[in-house]
Design a protein around this motif. Structure first.
Motif, PDB file in Angstrom:
ATOM      1  N   UNK A  30       0.851  -1.190   0.000  1.00 52.10           N
ATOM      2  CA  UNK A  30       0.000   0.000   0.000  1.00 52.10           C
ATOM      3  C   UNK A  30       0.885   1.238   0.000  1.00 52.10           C
ATOM      4  N   UNK A  31       0.788   2.055  -1.050  1.00 50.82           N
ATOM      5  CA  UNK A  31       1.503   3.324  -1.109  1.00 50.82           C
ATOM      6  C   UNK A  31       0.629   4.413  -0.510  1.00 50.82           C
ATOM      7  N   UNK A  32       1.203   5.207   0.379  1.00 48.81           N
ATOM      8  CA  UNK A  32       0.453   6.214   1.126  1.00 48.81           C
ATOM      9  C   UNK A  32       0.935   7.602   0.732  1.00 48.81           C
ATOM     10  N   UNK A  33      -0.010   8.482   0.428  1.00 47.41           N
ATOM     11  CA  UNK A  33       0.330   9.873   0.123  1.00 47.41           C
ATOM     12  C   UNK A  33      -0.586  10.777   0.931  1.00 47.41           C
ATOM     13  N   UNK A  34       0.002  11.729   1.684  1.00 52.11           N
ATOM     14  CA  UNK A  34      -0.803  12.702   2.434  1.00 52.11           C
ATOM     15  C   UNK A  34      -0.616  14.081   1.824  1.00 52.11           C
ATOM     16  N   UNK A  35      -1.673  14.886   1.919  1.00 53.05           N
ATOM     17  CA  UNK A  35      -1.634  16.236   1.360  1.00 53.05           C
ATOM     18  C   UNK A  35      -2.417  17.173   2.275  1.00 53.05           C
ATOM     19  N   UNK A  36      -1.772  18.234   2.799  1.00 50.54           N
ATOM     20  CA  UNK A  36      -2.515  19.183   3.649  1.00 50.54           C
ATOM     21  C   UNK A  36      -3.625  19.863   2.852  1.00 50.54           C
ATOM     22  N   UNK A  37      -4.792  20.009   3.471  1.00 50.23           N
ATOM     23  CA  UNK A  37      -5.901  20.726   2.841  1.00 50.23           C
ATOM     24  C   UNK A  37      -6.573  21.611   3.894  1.00 50.23           C
ATOM     25  N   UNK A  38      -7.559  22.365   3.484  1.00 57.05           N
ATOM     26  CA  UNK A  38      -8.170  23.344   4.385  1.00 57.05           C
ATOM     27  C   UNK A  38      -8.822  22.685   5.603  1.00 57.05           C
ATOM     28  N   UNK A  39      -9.393  21.505   5.413  1.00 56.14           N
ATOM     29  CA  UNK A  39     -10.128  20.855   6.508  1.00 56.14           C
ATOM     30  C   UNK A  39      -9.317  19.764   7.195  1.00 56.14           C
ATOM     31  N   UNK A  40      -8.057  19.621   6.839  1.00 53.83           N
ATOM     32  CA  UNK A  40      -7.240  18.560   7.411  1.00 53.83           C
ATOM     33  C   UNK A  40      -6.400  17.903   6.341  1.00 53.83           C
ATOM     34  N   UNK A  41      -5.790  16.785   6.676  1.00 53.92           N
ATOM     35  CA  UNK A  41      -4.931  16.095   5.721  1.00 53.92           C
ATOM     36  C   UNK A  41      -5.724  15.082   4.893  1.00 53.92           C
TER      37      UNK A  41
END
Length: 492
Positions: free
Chosen positions: A195-206
């Motif tokens: 499983x490849x995991x990618x996180x990205x900050x956004x206005x309401x959370x990650x």
């Protein structure tokens, strides 16, 4: 009859599981080679008489995955919403089992993530999207190329769920301001899953996207890809060459990497040194040396390609040719006796030649090094359980190239395909073999239409290949039109 299920850890270790009912009595599957004395403990656990089926190890693994890979996501989501899980519990009481399903931990966040991934793996999902909004946390899954919402939870559970995933992927749970990438290695009922995991900050959370990579896909064959006929002949012929460049083209998510792995599988007979440079390495394959690019330390595609050429390779696979430097090295490698496989992002097979020209590769070098180009798309495959035959009207018959009234199939929907009418995807291919005529046209800097006119004298284009799948009952007219429209729009 209510029968208490056998715990997963016991079933895996002892080779015994509850496989259903027969004539009103429970049926217990016993793996070949297991100690039959374990049935005494099963009898005490079930408190009912039962029948026993002796099954092979491979069949037992299938039953294990089928019976234990699903969890009640609704119940788990309810537990999370009720506040039964907390970040403290998540951090201090993580499961230690390597197998995703072999966890007795009742922490709601853990059970939620396990259930979501297990459910996705069973359905053949390619990506899981976990998206926080002010109104709530939404979980969507990409099934056969289309996103579908599967779960919606209160907004306050988002940090708990995201933190749990980051812990599993060994990411920094305290860092929420920058994107992060990680990986989770899991087993699901004895089946390996990456499983490849990618996180990205956004206005309401990650936001989190999980890409599921089934390691069995690395051993896929051409026939399962849908590669057949003239396209398969061209690619097979090119793979038999001792040197040259073979390119696979298509948009993101069209299965280019899977096709390259299928080609490498054919070449991986132990007599060749096969090396790859990829971004990232999607599937680990025994017998192939695989390197992942790392621009932070200067390991780009070009640098990696230069390095592996000093490792005495016979076959080189480059994840993507995206700049002139990589293209030049790939061409030089092919001219010095190496077989080079790679991908480029172009609309069709002939467009790959133009793309190399745009990278300032000399036409005579393209003509002498290029062996074949394969372009591909993916169309959704009709569910065999519920597809329905209907007569084609005049307009549809004209688009598909069949006589009016000829039976074609449409999507209906049933429980087996989650009422979508489709189950799985199949590749649509066109291939160009670089023969003497095309070499001459390349040297003369001929345009794409002139090259295509010769290249597809006998072989199918993407459009005609999609129409053939409609006639065979593999997909629908709508899917074939989607491929055709993309081709026409990109060409214009």
């Amino acid at each position: 009859m209510v029968v208490e299920p056998i715990p997963y850890a016991f079933a895996l270790k002892q080779g015994v599981l509850l496989a259903g009912e027969r004539d009103g009595a429970p049926v217990v599957a016993l793996r070949e080679g297991s100690d039959p004395r374990v049935l005494i403990e099963v009898r005490r656990h079930l408190t009912h008489a039962f029948a026993v089926d002796l099954v092979s190890a491979s069949r037992f693994d299938e039953l294990l995955a089928d019976h234990y890979a699903m969890d009640s996501r609704a119940a788990m989501a309810g537990a999370i919403a009720a506040g039964e899980g907390s970040l403290d519990l998540l951090a201090t009481d993580l499961p230690t089992a390597e197998d995703l399903l072999d966890s007795a931990d009742d922490a709601p966040a853990i059970r939620l993530i396990n259930g979501i991934i297990a459910d996705a793996a069973r359905q053949g999902v390619s990506d899981i999207h976990i998206e926080p909004y002010e109104s709530g946390l939404v979980v969507r899954m990409r099934i056969d190329g289309l996103l579908r919402e599967v779960l919606r939870m209160p907004a306050h559970v988002a940090p708990v769920v995201v933190s749990r995933i980051k812990v599993m992927a060994r990411l920094d749970i305290a860092e929420r301001r920058v994107p992060q990438d990680g990986r989770i290695g899991l087993t699901l009922g004895g089946k390996s899953l990456d499983v490849r995991v990618s996180t990205l900050p956004s206005r309401a959370g990650e936001r989190v996207v999980l890409r599921l990579l089934d390691k069995d896909t690395a051993g896929i064959d051409f026939d399962r890809l849908g590669l057949s006929g003239e396209a398969e002949r061209i690619l097979t012929t090119a793979l038999a060459e001792p040197n040259g460049i073979i390119l696979v083209t298509g948009p993101t998510g069209s299965g280019k990497t899977t096709t390259l792995y299928a080609a490498l599988k054919r070449l991986n007979d132990g007599s060749r040194n096969i090396l790859t440079v990829e971004d990232p390495v999607e599937y680990a394959v025994d017998g192939i040396g695989q390197t992942q690019v790392n621009p932070k330390v200067g390991l780009t595609f070009a640098a990696g390609l230069r390095a592996i050429l000093r490792q005495d390779p016979d076959v080189v696979m480059v994840g993507e040719i995206r700049d002139r430097e990589t293209a030049d090295i790939a061409v030089q490698a092919s001219l010095t006796g190496h077989l080079v496989l790679s991908t480029v992002h172009t609309n069709d097979a002939v467009g790959a030649i133009t793309r190399l020209r745009d990278m300032k590769v000399e036409p005579f070098l393209i003509a002498s090094s290029l062996r074949a180009v394969v372009a591909q798309r993916l169309v959704r495959r009709l569910c065999p359980d519920c597809r329905r035959a209907v007569p084609a009207d005049a307009s549809i018959a004209g688009m598909v190239g069949i006589a009016p009234g000829t039976a074609i199939f449409t999507a209906t929907g049933c429980p087996a395909c989650s009422n979508s009418g489709y189950r799985g995807r199949i590749g649509v291919y066109e291939a160009v073999q670089v023969d003497e005529t095309i070499r001459r046209l390349i040297n003369e800097s001929a345009d794409e239409s002139a090259i295509a006119a010769h290249a597809f004298l006998s072989g199918p284009t993407l459009t005609s290949a999609a129409r053939a799948l409609v006639q065979q009952g593999e997909t629908t007219v709508e899917e074939a039109i989607r491929i055709s429209r993309r081709e026409e729009g990109e060409a214009g």
